[in-house]
Scaffold this motif. Structure first.
Motif, mmCIF file in Angstrom:
data_model
loop_
_atom_site.group_PDB
_atom_site.id
_atom_site.type_symbol
_atom_site.label_atom_id
_atom_site.label_comp_id
_atom_site.label_asym_id
_atom_site.label_seq_id
_atom_site.Cartn_x
_atom_site.Cartn_y
_atom_site.Cartn_z
ATOM 1 N N SER A 73 -15.528 0.119 -9.907
ATOM 2 C CA SER A 73 -16.134 0.617 -8.674
ATOM 3 C C SER A 73 -15.065 0.572 -7.588
ATOM 4 C CB SER A 73 -17.310 -0.274 -8.309
ATOM 5 O OG SER A 73 -16.866 -1.615 -8.354
ATOM 6 N N PRO A 74 -15.233 1.310 -6.497
ATOM 7 C CA PRO A 74 -14.264 1.211 -5.415
ATOM 8 C C PRO A 74 -14.100 -0.245 -4.977
ATOM 9 C CG PRO A 74 -15.760 3.031 -5.026
ATOM 10 C CD PRO A 74 -16.268 2.309 -6.236
ATOM 11 N N LEU A 75 -12.923 -0.572 -4.457
ATOM 12 C CA LEU A 75 -12.643 -1.969 -4.075
ATOM 13 C C LEU A 75 -13.548 -2.360 -2.903
ATOM 14 C CD1 LEU A 75 -10.387 -4.070 -4.992
ATOM 15 C CD2 LEU A 75 -9.354 -3.583 -2.775
ATOM 16 N N PRO A 76 -14.238 -3.508 -3.006
ATOM 17 C CA PRO A 76 -15.057 -3.924 -1.857
ATOM 18 C C PRO A 76 -14.158 -4.281 -0.665
ATOM 19 C CG PRO A 76 -15.024 -5.631 -3.552
ATOM 20 C CD PRO A 76 -14.278 -4.455 -4.115
ATOM 21 N N ASP A 77 -14.714 -4.277 0.519
ATOM 22 C CA ASP A 77 -13.883 -4.558 1.688
ATOM 23 C C ASP A 77 -13.641 -6.054 1.870
ATOM 24 O OD1 ASP A 77 -12.339 -3.219 3.566
ATOM 25 O OD2 ASP A 77 -13.670 -3.907 5.178
ATOM 26 N N GLU A 78 -14.404 -6.847 1.123
ATOM 27 C CA GLU A 78 -14.143 -8.290 1.146
ATOM 28 C C GLU A 78 -14.168 -8.816 -0.280
ATOM 29 O OE1 GLU A 78 -15.410 -12.155 3.627
ATOM 30 O OE2 GLU A 78 -17.084 -11.091 2.707
ATOM 31 N N ILE A 79 -13.163 -9.635 -0.602
ATOM 32 C CA ILE A 79 -13.155 -10.279 -1.921
ATOM 33 C C ILE A 79 -13.248 -11.775 -1.664
ATOM 34 C CG2 ILE A 79 -11.810 -10.744 -4.009
ATOM 35 C CD1 ILE A 79 -10.472 -8.026 -3.645
ATOM 36 N N MET A 80 -14.219 -12.395 -2.276
ATOM 37 C CA MET A 80 -14.343 -13.837 -2.112
ATOM 38 C C MET A 80 -14.522 -14.420 -3.503
ATOM 39 S SD MET A 80 -16.927 -16.119 0.115
ATOM 40 C CE MET A 80 -17.103 -15.014 1.460
ATOM 41 N N GLY A 81 -13.835 -15.490 -3.781
ATOM 42 C CA GLY A 81 -14.015 -16.057 -5.115
ATOM 43 C C GLY A 81 -13.141 -17.269 -5.331
ATOM 44 N N GLU A 82 -13.398 -17.862 -6.486
ATOM 45 C CA GLU A 82 -12.709 -19.098 -6.851
ATOM 46 C C GLU A 82 -11.359 -18.759 -7.498
ATOM 47 O OE1 GLU A 82 -13.627 -21.870 -10.700
ATOM 48 O OE2 GLU A 82 -15.322 -21.104 -9.548
ATOM 49 N N VAL A 83 -10.365 -19.617 -7.280
ATOM 50 C CA VAL A 83 -9.107 -19.459 -8.015
ATOM 51 C C VAL A 83 -9.385 -19.899 -9.451
ATOM 52 C CG1 VAL A 83 -6.716 -20.244 -8.224
ATOM 53 C CG2 VAL A 83 -7.713 -19.876 -5.958
ATOM 54 N N LEU A 84 -9.446 -18.916 -10.336
ATOM 55 C CA LEU A 84 -9.831 -19.221 -11.722
ATOM 56 C C LEU A 84 -8.689 -19.881 -12.484
ATOM 57 C CD1 LEU A 84 -11.663 -15.869 -12.452
ATOM 58 C CD2 LEU A 84 -12.745 -18.121 -12.269
ATOM 59 N N LEU A 85 -7.463 -19.501 -12.117
ATOM 60 C CA LEU A 85 -6.284 -20.066 -12.772
ATOM 61 C C LEU A 85 -5.156 -20.104 -11.759
ATOM 62 C CD1 LEU A 85 -5.858 -18.165 -16.166
ATOM 63 C CD2 LEU A 85 -6.322 -20.600 -15.928
ATOM 64 N N ARG A 86 -4.352 -21.135 -11.791
ATOM 65 C CA ARG A 86 -3.127 -21.159 -10.984
ATOM 66 C C ARG A 86 -1.982 -21.349 -11.978
ATOM 67 N NH1 ARG A 86 -0.015 -25.174 -9.102
ATOM 68 N NH2 ARG A 86 1.148 -24.891 -7.148
ATOM 69 N N LEU A 87 -1.162 -20.303 -12.097
ATOM 70 C CA LEU A 87 -0.138 -20.273 -13.148
ATOM 71 C C LEU A 87 1.254 -20.388 -12.556
ATOM 72 C CD1 LEU A 87 -1.969 -17.265 -14.632
ATOM 73 C CD2 LEU A 87 -1.741 -19.411 -15.886
ATOM 74 N N GLY A 88 2.237 -20.674 -13.410
ATOM 75 C CA GLY A 88 3.623 -20.828 -12.941
ATOM 76 C C GLY A 88 4.382 -19.508 -12.912
ATOM 77 N N ASP A 89 5.710 -19.596 -12.937
ATOM 78 C CA ASP A 89 6.576 -18.411 -12.907
ATOM 79 C C ASP A 89 6.619 -17.739 -14.287
ATOM 80 O OD1 ASP A 89 7.168 -19.002 -10.320
ATOM 81 O OD2 ASP A 89 9.165 -19.826 -10.729
ATOM 82 N N ASN A 90 7.004 -16.470 -14.279
ATOM 83 C CA ASN A 90 7.286 -15.712 -15.506
ATOM 84 C C ASN A 90 6.134 -15.667 -16.508
ATOM 85 O OD1 ASN A 90 9.912 -15.080 -14.672
ATOM 86 N ND2 ASN A 90 10.661 -17.069 -15.378
ATOM 87 N N VAL A 91 4.910 -15.667 -15.988
ATOM 88 C CA VAL A 91 3.749 -15.514 -16.874
ATOM 89 C C VAL A 91 3.846 -14.140 -17.538
ATOM 90 C CG1 VAL A 91 1.254 -15.108 -16.856
ATOM 91 C CG2 VAL A 91 2.237 -17.064 -15.636
ATOM 92 N N THR A 92 3.696 -14.097 -18.856
ATOM 93 C CA THR A 92 3.864 -12.833 -19.569
ATOM 94 C C THR A 92 2.500 -12.193 -19.829
ATOM 95 O OG1 THR A 92 3.617 -13.694 -21.802
ATOM 96 C CG2 THR A 92 5.792 -13.927 -20.813
ATOM 97 N N THR A 93 2.526 -10.919 -20.161
ATOM 98 C CA THR A 93 1.263 -10.275 -20.524
ATOM 99 C C THR A 93 0.767 -10.832 -21.867
ATOM 100 O OG1 THR A 93 2.550 -8.480 -21.422
ATOM 101 C CG2 THR A 93 1.598 -8.128 -19.254
#
Ligand code: MIC
Ligand code: SF4
Length: 641
Positions: A459-479
């Motif tokens: 859907s089109p991007l809402p004008d506000e995004i609110m939510g929990e940080v589900l993950l906090r990752l380090g550098d060079n995270v790969t796909t």
């Protein structure tokens, strides 16, 4: 002012924009390639664009990744791809014909042309003097539909190669040396253009090994001149007509210059778990090895495999080692058979696989628990081999063959006299496994098996995004962290609801369930977030689970565009230190998104810690419109009357 090869090709294909590094440009794309793991989505996306026929000069659909048919899924995808190629006008390279990059180099690549491929190693064809770029499937579908490809005008870095490689030192060592110097983020926003007298000593397959692994630097592409060696290679493929000379002007100006003295290089090795973790093989020698894999789009040409065969000839693989070999293409496989090298490999005890990606992406031949696997591939990311705690080491074919004999990491120079092998002047050219599109196509129906599910419409991007940080990752995270591949998950590439349940599972097995329970959320990453593959599933799966924003210190090029293409907002910390203050579980809010995006700097409020972080985005006006529309498909549909 003289021009580089890169700028000459860009200028000849420029549709929009100014050739100033960092500015958005649009390029006309001559050729496209897709492979089966990204291709089903790309063709579903193409179909959704409602365009009856492919408009690029050439489109090739390869089947090379998902060839292990443990269930009906992959076979169904192959059948769908065959019907889509026939319906829309692409060539289909059938399963067994080889890895897309190797086959494209042999059969289709042409100096001076542009190639866009839904695979990050598409720059392999830069070895032929092509401007070849990897992208997400949707970008490739758009190029097949005749739209130009948008990217940031890259800087052009001149890598000057001096002298000649010493015995036992190979093209793989050249690119490992460059990775050692520049790191996995050193190529971001750049095309690496090779020049210097050292170039003339490298064959096209050797050049292709170097351009292939430019992907590991995060580079937009890598390219070699088109010269006598290019002409000889094309002649060996009965395609000399495709040759045109391509040189930089004598006074060409570059954004940066790097010198590499080939004569000073030594055999190198990338240690687990990053391709830039490079040391001299001599410093790693002696470590016991459980598995050796020779293959992948980096090192599976005829000359690569025939050198390995010459080393193995008359010996038996060490009793502690499993040696696995996958020739890069059916042409290579056939040439090995004709020259007798295949018999030498079989006699030595090698386990020969079909011409496909195979173990490179965890499709079969996972190493033992805690195992040591020496591979000629380009990536050694943690868990990619299919065994979470195995260590993958990246080396040349020569070093791989040496270890297969000794059972330990071995400096190939210890093997003594160097081996000299000759590539045939003319390969046996047989395109019977490539199906050209039929002339009458309108009646052809797309054949979809039960594994092929419609992809989620954002859907089109809402004008506000609110939510929990589900993950906090380090550098060079790969796909590979975001959306793992491998024999078990790859068959789900056409089934977004099913594959999404595996998102981030190597980092946190509870991620998908948590994201669904929380109704989505935000991902926080470090530098170079999303490096590695072009798989757009690394954007689609988080989207399916409700993620609409990713906040990172910086992004890898292809992944960032994939986020945009699927309507996820990529945001960049304005101050790196703010990253340190966010924790998983914090609640974040980004308001008035439309207005703030236009302004260029946004505020992210950390509700849990009652602080505000300034973030930037680096998106062009067009990219902003795409994210706001909920992705490229919505955007394109809106543009098409
Ligand atoms: C890879 O090497 O990681 C892949 C598998 O070829 C990917 C494409 C994919 O995930 O399907 C790539 O390099 O883009
Ligand atoms: Fe295939 Fe591996 Fe090359 Fe990716 S890197 S295209 S999986 S061989």
């Amino acid at each position: 002012m003289g021009e580089s090869i890169t700028r000459k090709i860009i200028s000849a294909h420029l549709v929009e924009g100014e050739m100033t590094p960092g500015c958005e440009i649009a390029l006309r794309i001559d050729q496209t390639l897709t492979q089966d793991a990204t291709g089903t989505m790309a063709y579903l996306e193409f179909a959704a664009m409602g365009i009856p026929s492919i408009r690029s000069e050439l489109a090739v659909s390869y089947i090379d990744h998902n060839t292990l048919q443990a269930g009906f899924e992959n076979a169904d995808d192959h059948r769908f791809l065959r019907s889509a190629a026939a319906r829309f006008g692409a060539h289909l390279s059938r399963a067994g014909n080889g890895i897309c990059h190797q086959v494209h180099l042999e059969r289709f690549g042409a100096p001076g042309k542009t190639l866009l491929g839904s695979d990050s190693h598409t720059p392999t064809c830069g070895g032929l003097g092509m401007l070849a770029i990897g992208a997400g499937g949707l970008d490739v579908a758009a190029a097949m539909a005749g739209y130009p490809f948008y990217l940031q005008m890259p800087k052009v870095v001149n890598i000057r190669l001096h002298g000649q490689l010493p015995p036992w030192v190979t093209a793989k060592d050249v690119i490992l040396e460059i990775l050692r110097r520049l790191t996995v983020k050193g190529g971001l926003g750049k095309v690496l253009e090779y020049s210097g007298e050292g170039v003339s000593h490298l064959s096209v397959p050797e050049r292709a090994t170097i351009t292939n692994m430019g992907a590991e630097l995060g580079a937009t592409s890598s390219i070699f001149p088109s010269d006598g060696a290019t002409k000889r290679f094309l002649a060996s493929q009965a395609r000399v007509d495709a040759f045109r000379e391509l040189m930089p002007d004598a006074d060409a100006v570059y954004d940066e210059v790097i010198d590499v003295d080939l004569a000073q290089l030594e055999p190198l090795i990338a240690l687990p778990h990053m391709p830039d973790n490079v040391v001299r093989i001599a410093d790693a020698a002696g470590k016991r090895v459980d598995q050796v894999f020779i293959g992948s789009c980096t090192n599976s040409s005829y000359s690569d495999l025939v050198r390995a065969a010459a080393i193995l000839k008359g010996h038996t693989v060490h009793p502690d080692v499993s040696l696995v070999i996958a020739p890069g293409s059916r042409q290579v496989f056939h040439a090995l058979a004709l020259s007798g090298a295949l018999a030498d490999l079989i006699a030595a005890g090698a386990r020969i696989l079909e011409s496909a990606c195979g173990p490179c992406v965890g499709v079969g031949q996972a190493p033992t628990s805690g195992g040591v696997s020496l591979r000629t591939c380009n990536r050694n990311f943690e868990g990619r081999s299919g065994t979470g705690d195995a260590g993958v080491y990246l080396v040349s074919c020569e070093a791989a063959a040496a270890a297969a004999l000794t059972g330990k990491i071995t400096d190939p120079r210890d093997l003594g006299e160097p081996i000299a092998v000759q590539a045939p002047e003319r390969f046996l050219v047989d395109d019977s496994m490539i199906i050209p599109p039929p002339v009458q196509r309108e009646h052809i129906q797309l054949v979809m098996g039960p594994n092929i599910k419609p992809f989620p419409a954002a859907s089109p991007l809402p004008d506000e995004i609110m939510g929990e940080v589900l993950l906090r990752l380090g550098d060079n995270v790969t796909t590979d962290h975001i959306m793992p591949a491998g024999a078990k998950i790859l068959p789900l590439r056409s089934n977004i609801p099913a594959i999404s349940m595996h998102a981030f599972e190597r980092v946190d097995p509870s991620f998908a369930q948590r994201a669904l329970a929380a109704g989505g959320g935000i991902i926080v990453g470090g530098a170079n977030y999303g490096q590695g593959s072009s798989r757009e599933h690394a954007a689609i799966a988080p989207l399916y689970l409700g993620v609409r924003a990713v906040l990172a210190k910086s992004f890898a090029r292809i992944h960032m565009q994939n986020l945009v293409n699927f309507g996820l907002l990529p945001l960049v910390f304005a101050r790196d230190e703010d990253y340190d203050h966010i924790q998983a579980g914090d609640r974040l809010a980004i308001g008035q998104i439309r207005e703030q995006l236009a302004y260029g700097v946004l505020s992210v409020r950390n509700i849990t810690r009652d602080t505000v972080y300034p973030v930037t985005h680096g998106l062009s006006k067009r990219q902003i419109e795409i994210v706001l529309a909920g992705g490229l498909l919505n955007y394109v549909r809106r543009q098409t009357p």
